[in-house]
Structures are given as structure tokens and as C-alpha cells.
Design a protein around this motif. Structure first.
Motif, PDB file in Angstrom:
ATOM      1  N   VAL A 248       0.986  -1.492   0.149  1.00 21.31           N
ATOM      2  CA  VAL A 248      -0.094  -0.243   0.007  1.00 21.31           C
ATOM      3  C   VAL A 248       0.781   1.387  -0.310  1.00 21.31           C
ATOM      4  O   VAL A 248       1.971   1.470   0.352  1.00 21.31           O
ATOM      5  N   TYR A 249       0.892   1.647  -0.848  1.00 22.08           N
ATOM      6  CA  TYR A 249       1.519   3.419  -0.796  1.00 22.08           C
ATOM      7  C   TYR A 249       0.594   4.126  -0.766  1.00 22.08           C
ATOM      8  O   TYR A 249      -0.697   4.832  -1.433  1.00 22.08           O
ATOM      9  N   LYS A 250       0.711   5.618   0.068  1.00 23.02           N
ATOM     10  CA  LYS A 250       0.190   6.603   0.757  1.00 23.02           C
ATOM     11  C   LYS A 250       0.875   7.901   0.575  1.00 23.02           C
ATOM     12  O   LYS A 250       1.144   8.682   1.271  1.00 23.02           O
ATOM     13  N   HIS A 251       0.635   7.780  -1.014  1.00 22.06           N
ATOM     14  CA  HIS A 251       1.447   8.214  -1.967  1.00 22.06           C
ATOM     15  C   HIS A 251       0.299  10.033  -1.901  1.00 22.06           C
ATOM     16  O   HIS A 251      -0.705   9.606  -1.720  1.00 22.06           O
ATOM     17  N   SER A 252       0.500  11.251  -1.681  1.00 20.20           N
ATOM     18  CA  SER A 252       0.560  12.641  -1.485  1.00 20.20           C
ATOM     19  C   SER A 252       0.159  13.019  -2.701  1.00 20.20           C
ATOM     20  O   SER A 252       0.514  13.641  -3.463  1.00 20.20           O
ATOM     21  N   ILE A 253      -1.413  14.126  -3.063  1.00 20.27           N
ATOM     22  CA  ILE A 253      -0.780  14.444  -4.475  1.00 20.27           C
ATOM     23  C   ILE A 253      -2.390  15.592  -4.138  1.00 20.27           C
ATOM     24  O   ILE A 253      -2.823  15.645  -3.787  1.00 20.27           O
ATOM     25  N   TRP A 254      -1.608  17.147  -4.459  1.00 21.70           N
ATOM     26  CA  TRP A 254      -2.833  18.053  -4.285  1.00 21.70           C
ATOM     27  C   TRP A 254      -2.578  19.352  -5.727  1.00 21.70           C
ATOM     28  O   TRP A 254      -1.346  19.488  -5.953  1.00 21.70           O
ATOM     29  N   GLN A 255      -2.908  20.437  -5.025  1.00 23.89           N
ATOM     30  CA  GLN A 255      -2.717  21.212  -6.358  1.00 23.89           C
ATOM     31  C   GLN A 255      -1.849  22.623  -5.465  1.00 23.89           C
ATOM     32  O   GLN A 255      -2.736  23.099  -4.111  1.00 23.89           O
ATOM     33  N   ASP A 256      -1.645  23.039  -5.847  1.00 21.95           N
ATOM     34  CA  ASP A 256      -0.580  24.300  -5.214  1.00 21.95           C
ATOM     35  C   ASP A 256      -0.528  25.268  -6.018  1.00 21.95           C
ATOM     36  O   ASP A 256       0.472  25.107  -6.405  1.00 21.95           O
ATOM     37  N   ASN A 257      -1.471  26.692  -5.647  1.00 20.06           N
ATOM     38  CA  ASN A 257      -1.044  27.850  -6.947  1.00 20.06           C
ATOM     39  C   ASN A 257      -1.666  26.937  -8.136  1.00 20.06           C
ATOM     40  O   ASN A 257      -1.297  27.831  -9.648  1.00 20.06           O
ATOM     41  N   GLY A 258      -3.106  26.242  -7.832  1.00 21.00           N
ATOM     42  CA  GLY A 258      -3.328  25.860  -9.705  1.00 21.00           C
ATOM     43  C   GLY A 258      -2.619  24.594 -10.442  1.00 21.00           C
ATOM     44  O   GLY A 258      -2.547  23.854 -11.224  1.00 21.00           O
ATOM     45  N   GLN A 259      -1.242  24.556  -9.637  1.00 24.75           N
ATOM     46  CA  GLN A 259      -0.377  23.567 -10.397  1.00 24.75           C
ATOM     47  C   GLN A 259      -0.787  22.137  -9.548  1.00 24.75           C
ATOM     48  O   GLN A 259       0.092  21.946  -8.060  1.00 24.75           O
ATOM     49  N   TRP A 260      -0.180  20.710 -10.430  1.00 24.01           N
ATOM     50  CA  TRP A 260      -0.323  19.633  -9.223  1.00 24.01           C
ATOM     51  C   TRP A 260       1.168  19.206  -8.282  1.00 24.01           C
ATOM     52  O   TRP A 260       2.392  19.432  -9.166  1.00 24.01           O
ATOM     53  N   ALA A 261       1.072  19.034  -7.218  1.00 20.49           N
ATOM     54  CA  ALA A 261       1.823  18.468  -6.770  1.00 20.49           C
ATOM     55  C   ALA A 261       2.430  17.656  -6.389  1.00 20.49           C
ATOM     56  O   ALA A 261       1.092  17.016  -5.657  1.00 20.49           O
ATOM     57  N   SER A 262       3.422  16.680  -5.864  1.00 19.37           N
ATOM     58  CA  SER A 262       2.915  15.744  -4.987  1.00 19.37           C
ATOM     59  C   SER A 262       3.982  14.608  -3.771  1.00 19.37           C
ATOM     60  O   SER A 262       5.128  15.441  -3.897  1.00 19.37           O
ATOM     61  N   THR A 263       4.080  14.083  -3.541  1.00 16.21           N
ATOM     62  CA  THR A 263       4.732  13.499  -2.301  1.00 16.21           C
ATOM     63  C   THR A 263       4.236  11.676  -2.534  1.00 16.21           C
ATOM     64  O   THR A 263       3.941  11.630  -2.430  1.00 16.21           O
ATOM     65  N   THR A 264       6.269  11.266  -2.111  1.00 16.84           N
ATOM     66  CA  THR A 264       5.815   9.581  -2.423  1.00 16.84           C
ATOM     67  C   THR A 264       6.442   9.854  -0.974  1.00 16.84           C
ATOM     68  O   THR A 264       7.007   9.557  -0.547  1.00 16.84           O
ATOM     69  N   GLU A 265       5.701   8.632  -0.261  1.00 19.39           N
ATOM     70  CA  GLU A 265       5.988   7.391   0.612  1.00 19.39           C
ATOM     71  C   GLU A 265       6.360   5.862   0.041  1.00 19.39           C
ATOM     72  O   GLU A 265       6.060   5.460  -0.977  1.00 19.39           O
ATOM     73  N   GLU A 266       8.111   5.169   1.328  1.00 24.15           N
ATOM     74  CA  GLU A 266       7.951   3.668   0.825  1.00 24.15           C
ATOM     75  C   GLU A 266       6.497   2.996   1.227  1.00 24.15           C
ATOM     76  O   GLU A 266       5.220   3.402   1.872  1.00 24.15           O
ATOM     77  N   PRO A 267       6.527   1.775   0.332  1.00 17.53           N
ATOM     78  CA  PRO A 267       5.229   1.199   0.648  1.00 17.53           C
ATOM     79  C   PRO A 267       5.205   0.034   2.093  1.00 17.53           C
ATOM     80  O   PRO A 267       6.164   0.332   2.867  1.00 17.53           O
ATOM     81  N   THR A 268       4.180   0.595   2.440  1.00 12.41           N
ATOM     82  CA  THR A 268       3.391  -0.397   4.080  1.00 12.41           C
ATOM     83  C   THR A 268       3.137  -1.965   3.012  1.00 12.41           C
ATOM     84  O   THR A 268       2.294  -1.771   2.522  1.00 12.41           O
ATOM     85  N   TYR A 269       3.989  -2.496   3.482  1.00 16.90           N
ATOM     86  CA  TYR A 269       3.120  -4.141   2.914  1.00 16.90           C
ATOM     87  C   TYR A 269       2.844  -5.100   4.388  1.00 16.90           C
ATOM     88  O   TYR A 269       2.399  -4.994   5.238  1.00 16.90           O
ATOM     89  N   VAL A 270       1.755  -5.356   3.294  1.00 15.53           N
ATOM     90  CA  VAL A 270       0.467  -5.782   4.473  1.00 15.53           C
ATOM     91  C   VAL A 270       0.641  -7.401   4.279  1.00 15.53           C
ATOM     92  O   VAL A 270       0.556  -8.168   4.128  1.00 15.53           O
ATOM     93  N   LYS A 271       0.123  -7.735   5.731  1.00 16.19           N
ATOM     94  CA  LYS A 271       0.844  -8.980   6.305  1.00 16.19           C
ATOM     95  C   LYS A 271      -0.311  -9.729   5.207  1.00 16.19           C
ATOM     96  O   LYS A 271      -1.630  -9.780   5.121  1.00 16.19           O
TER      97      LYS A 271
END
Length: 320
Positions: A248-271
Motif C-alpha cells: 500500500v502506497y500512501k502518496h499525497s497529491i494536491w494542487q498548489d497555486n493551480g499546479q499539481w504537486a505530490s510527495t511519495t512514500e515508501e510502501p507499507t506491506y500488508v501481512k
């Protein structure tokens, strides 16, 4: 007491059914047009060798697993349910939707269980993924894509779409809970007259999209299903080890001043609980025979998958 099940068809996949049913204590007999081959499996497993013509009326057979060339599935299933046998039919259950509908209707009319071999619906990692989707952990599902690639196997009747895609379509339909509004397909025959790869583009209600890529002419193996939601993304990768099959990847995506931005996270492995999908599938078939409760991969699901395959084939032919 376990039901008494016979396997009809002793080819590659039929032999897997034979050994697995034996391990579950439910294998009664084996049957094949090649009588010597069937007799060999029967002797190996210590069960009865049943001639094909005697199988359908055999009084001690409760259910039949059919692993035949797909052009024979529908007519054989109709014959079996008409004689009171429950059936598990390997995918695809037919080569046309009317044939599939006739087989499923015959099972219903005769009060028989009808199950299709969409084995990955019983994979523990997919079952956990579906649990996450239904619990809302991924948010609202927006996009699903699957890759099923490798070298071979090559069939004389099935192209890459019909041979490989049913597994992924079954999973995609389970996630969306509905059929697509539109199917677009493309592919190409590289070796002979049958397509060796296929792309399907699926449009579902509420603007949910799906994409499937299947190929039997690929230099590496890939077995991956990704689900993109508004809260998180999940990947079921069956080529990974058990501790990394579901990420599971909980990346973040949002708009900043009309532009799309994102941050990436390391995956969480589900048992994920370890277990063989075919074993779990056949356990489900046994339970359906015992309880008379329809399995999750029933005839209606098989028809829904077949409709998509047919629509994808038509779209592909138009594009050539």
C-alpha cells in the motif's frame, strides 16, 4: 464426508486439479479421451479410472471438474448438470456468450452448482486487497490496471486475451462491483493468426477506469494488479515473496497555486495469510456442493467476464 469429485481432462491444468483434490480427500476418479493417460493418473493417485461415456451417469460421482479445450466446455457442462452433477468449469467456460448462458441456465434449471475456475479470486493477497477496498482504506477507487505478461503458453484455440485476461477481469469486476460501460481493445498476431498480446481499456460507471495488458510473447514474467484510490494506492504483485505480495502506497497529491504537486512514500506491506489459490478454489467448490450455496465465482460472473472478452475481441477486429 467430502463429496466425490472426478476430473475430466488430464492435461497440464487438469493434472493440478487431480493432485490438489487428492490432497483434499475429494478425488474419486479421473477421465480423459486419452484412456491410457487417464488410467495412468488413476493408478498414480489410487482412484478410479472412469471412461468418458460412463462419467456423466456414474452413480458415485457428485461433481466434475472440467479442464478441457474451451470449445467443449459448454456442451460438456450441460451434459453433466443434466445428469445431476455439480460442475467446476475452467476458464473460459465457452467461446460465445450464448453458449455460456445456455450452460449456466442448464445448471440452474437442474438445481446444480456451477463454478468457474477464476483461481486468482481465491489468492489470499487478492482477498486482502479486496478487503481493503471494501473497507474504504484506499478511498474512492479511480483507476485499476493489470499486467499479465510472460513467454507462452501457446494454444491452438485461445489467443492471449482469452487465455490470460479472464483472471484479471474477474478481479477487476470484483473491485468495481459492476460491469464496464465501454470496452476498447487492441492486439496483434505476431506468430500466427491468434493475437499474442492484448490491451483492454475499460470505462465503468462514476468515471472509474481500468486497463489490462496481457501478453504471451514477453521476455519477462509480470503478474501485477494496481488499484489507485483517492486515499492510497495498492499493488498485488504475485511475483513477489509472500511478505511483499501486497503493498500500500500512501502518496499525497494536491494542487498548489493551480499546479499539481505530490510527495511519495515508501510502501507499507500488508501481512497476507499464505495459501495456494487452487487449493482454496477447490475447497470452495467442495463447500458449495456440501452447503448448496453458490460460490463467489459462479456462472453469472463467468458470463460477465465473457461479455468483456467478446467486446474486446470485436473492438480489436475493428481496429485491424
Amino acid at each position: 464426508m467430502a463429496p466425490r469429485i472426478a476430473v475430466l481432462g488430464c492435461g497440464y491444468w487438469g493434472s493440478n486439479h487431480i493432485r490438489t483434490l487428492k490432497s483434499l480427500g475429494a478425488l474419486y476418479g479421473v477421465s480423459d479421451q486419452n484412456s491410457d493417460r487417464a488410467a495412468g493418473f488413476a493408478a498414480e493417485q489410487g482412484v478410479e479410472h472412469i471412461e468418458v461415456e460412463k462419467l456423466f451417469t456414474h452413480p458415485d460421482v457428485d461433481g466434475i471438474v472440467m479442464a478441457l479445450p474451451p470449445q467443449f466446455h459448454a456442451q460438456t457442462a450441460i451434459r453433466a448438470v443434466s445428469h445431476g452433477k455439480d460442475v467446476l468449469v475452467e476458464k473460459p467456460i465457452a467461446l460465445t456468450v450464448p453458449d455460456a448462458e445456455a450452460a449456466v441456465k442448464a445448471a440452474h434449471d437442474n438445481g446444480r452448482m456451477f463454478m468457474v475456475g477464476h483461481v486468482l479470486r481465491f489468492h489470499p493477497a487478492f482477498e486482502k486487497l479486496l478487503e481493503l477496498v471494501r473497507a474504504g482504506d484506499l478511498g474512492k477507487v479511480r483507476y485499476i490496471h493489470s499486467h499479465r505478461l510472460g513467454l507462452g503458453k501457446f494454444h491452438t484455440e485461445n489467443d492471449a486475451l482469452w487465455d490470460l485476461a479472464p483472471h484479471d477481469l474477474s478481479m477487476i469486476l470484483a473491485i468495481t462491483g459492476t460491469e464496464p460501460l465501454e470496452v476498447r481493445g487492441e492486439g496483434a498476431a505476431v506468430l500466427d493468426h491468434l493475437s499474442d498480446f492484448a490491451h483492454l481499456h475499460l470505462s465503468f460507471p462514476d468515471n472509474v477506469r481500468g486497463h489490462l495488458f496481457a501478453s504471451r510473447l514477453n521476455p519477462y514474467r509480470e503478474r501485477r494488479l494496481a488499484v489507485v484510490g483517492t486515499k492510497a494506492m495498492a499493488v498485488f504483485d504475485d511475483m513477489e515473496t509472500w511478505d511483499k505480495k501486497l503493498a500500500v502506497y500512501k502518496h499525497s497529491i494536491w494542487q498548489d497555486n493551480g499546479q499539481w504537486a505530490s510527495t511519495t512514500e515508501e510502501p507499507t506491506y500488508v501481512k497476507v495469510e499464505q495459501g495456494m489459490p487452487l487449493t482454496r478454489e477447490l475447497q470452495s467448490f467442495i463447500e458449495s456442493i456440501q452447503t448448496r450455496v453458490q460460490p463467489k465465482t459462479d456462472g453469472e460472473e463467468a458470463i460477465r467476464v465473457l461479455r468483456i472478452l467478446t467486446a474486446g475481441t470485436v473492438a480489436h477486429n475493428k481496429s485491424e
